[in-house]
Design an enzyme around this catalytic site. Structure first.
Site, mmCIF file in Angstrom:
data_model
loop_
_atom_site.group_PDB
_atom_site.id
_atom_site.type_symbol
_atom_site.label_atom_id
_atom_site.label_comp_id
_atom_site.label_asym_id
_atom_site.label_seq_id
_atom_site.Cartn_x
_atom_site.Cartn_y
_atom_site.Cartn_z
ATOM 1 N N LEU A 179 0.813 -1.217 0.000
ATOM 2 C CA LEU A 179 0.000 0.000 0.000
ATOM 3 C C LEU A 179 0.850 1.272 0.000
ATOM 4 C CD1 LEU A 179 -2.603 -1.322 2.528
ATOM 5 C CD2 LEU A 179 -3.127 -0.605 0.201
ATOM 6 N N SER A 180 2.157 1.126 0.089
ATOM 7 C CA SER A 180 3.033 2.298 0.126
ATOM 8 C C SER A 180 2.893 3.194 -1.103
ATOM 9 C CB SER A 180 4.491 1.871 0.306
ATOM 10 O OG SER A 180 4.687 1.333 1.597
ATOM 11 N N LYS A 199 15.565 -5.135 5.542
ATOM 12 C CA LYS A 199 15.756 -4.025 6.476
ATOM 13 C C LYS A 199 17.123 -4.038 7.167
ATOM 14 C CE LYS A 199 10.919 -3.108 7.667
ATOM 15 N NZ LYS A 199 9.970 -2.939 8.794
ATOM 16 N N ASP A 237 9.537 3.391 12.361
ATOM 17 C CA ASP A 237 8.504 2.611 13.039
ATOM 18 C C ASP A 237 8.149 3.176 14.411
ATOM 19 O OD1 ASP A 237 8.093 0.833 10.982
ATOM 20 O OD2 ASP A 237 9.515 -0.656 11.742
ATOM 21 N N GLN A 282 4.050 6.181 10.049
ATOM 22 C CA GLN A 282 5.474 5.929 9.754
ATOM 23 C C GLN A 282 5.800 6.356 8.330
ATOM 24 O OE1 GLN A 282 7.062 3.547 7.718
ATOM 25 N NE2 GLN A 282 5.280 2.390 7.037
#
Length: 281
Positions: free
Chosen positions: A16-17, A67, A103, A252
């Site tokens: 969804l970014s 990450k 986050d 975020q």
């Protein structure tokens, strides 16, 4: 020209970014694009990152499973990313790639937007369920905000103990046995569920019974598929206040966009729009 932003990870075709950041670009009246840059496990990560550098992008988000893997390719990382041990946002600053982790700040902003009065009493008692990367970010964010009583429960005690090492001098943290924690839930003013228990397709599961929580306790679940997890439904039934995970996703992302552009975009109705999108999936 406009800004160029991307998301790296795998798999990310349903992320969804792109929708979120395209909304931010429109709201801030900034020319730019946000696209997916999927790196498959069989690809050469080093070559893919080199190609990304050649594209002279302005910034990118990083999601699983990269990450931690991205860190050696960066010129700097900020304090939050260093402490949490993961990067989810990178900005190109005059040719230097600088990594951040949004986050913790995203969680704090999302909670404050829903329950601002909670922040007036830093002696409120908080319980974090889980000890993964998300828990680490949430714990560090709450410590940085000055909350003094933050306990952790997790099946693997060693992982929870590692997170507790991030505490400040005046932070009090106890590690509670997972099989016993349900007995102590009425001690807490905020309970944050950070594990994947209850996520689709296993949405009929919950970490444990919520029968003993006190009325008025804020119960938060960072899962956003489904939006209303079994954990939150049980909490509401006992009179708790709830905090939904999709808002953390938005905040975020808001902080990432702020790092890239210097603009803090008001979310306005985006939480409701995102909720409708998620409910339709």
């Amino acid at each position: 020209m406009g800004y160029k932003f991307v998301l790296i990870g795998y798999p990310i075709d349903h992320s969804l970014s792109p929708w979120i950041h395209k909304q931010f670009l429109e709201k801030s009246k900034i020319q730019g694009s946000y696209s997916i840059y999927e790196i498959e496990p069989d690809d050469s990560f080093q070559d893919k990152i080199a190609a990304l550098k050649d594209n002279e992008i302005n910034g990118f988000n990083v999601t699983a499973p990269y990450k931690q893997r991205i860190i050696p390719f960066l010129d700097e990382i900020d304090r939050s990313a260093e402490v949490i041990g993961a990067v989810n946002t990178v900005v190109n600053q005059d040719g230097k790639w600088i990594g951040y982790n949004t986050d913790g700040m995203g969680y704090l902003r999302s909670l404050k937007s829903k329950y601002p009065s909670f922040y007036t009493d830093k002696s409120s008692r908080i319980l974090i369920i889980g000890a993964g990367g998300a828990a680490r970010g949430v714990y560090y964010g709450l410590v940085s905000e000055g909350f003094k009583y933050i306990d952790i429960t997790n099946r693997t005690v060693e992982n929870a103990t590692e997170i507790a090492k991030l505490k400040a001098e005046d932070t009090n943290t106890s590690i509670l046995p997972f099989h016993e924690v349900a007995k102590y839930l009425d001690n807490y003013d905020l309970i944050v569920q950070t594990t994947s228990v209850g996520m689709k397709p296993s949405s009929d599961r919950s970490v444990f019974s919520m029968d003993t929580i006190k009325a008025g306790c804020i119960v938060s679940d960072i899962i956003y598929q489904p939006i209303e997890t079994k954990f939150l439904k049980e909490a509401q039934r006992t009179g708790a206040l709830v905090h939904f995970g999709h808002t953390m996703l938005l905040y975020q992302a808001q902080y990432a966009f702020e790092i890239w552009t210097g603009k803090k975009v008001p979310l306005e109705s985006m939480d409701h729009q995102l909720k409708l999108i998620l409910e339709g999936r």
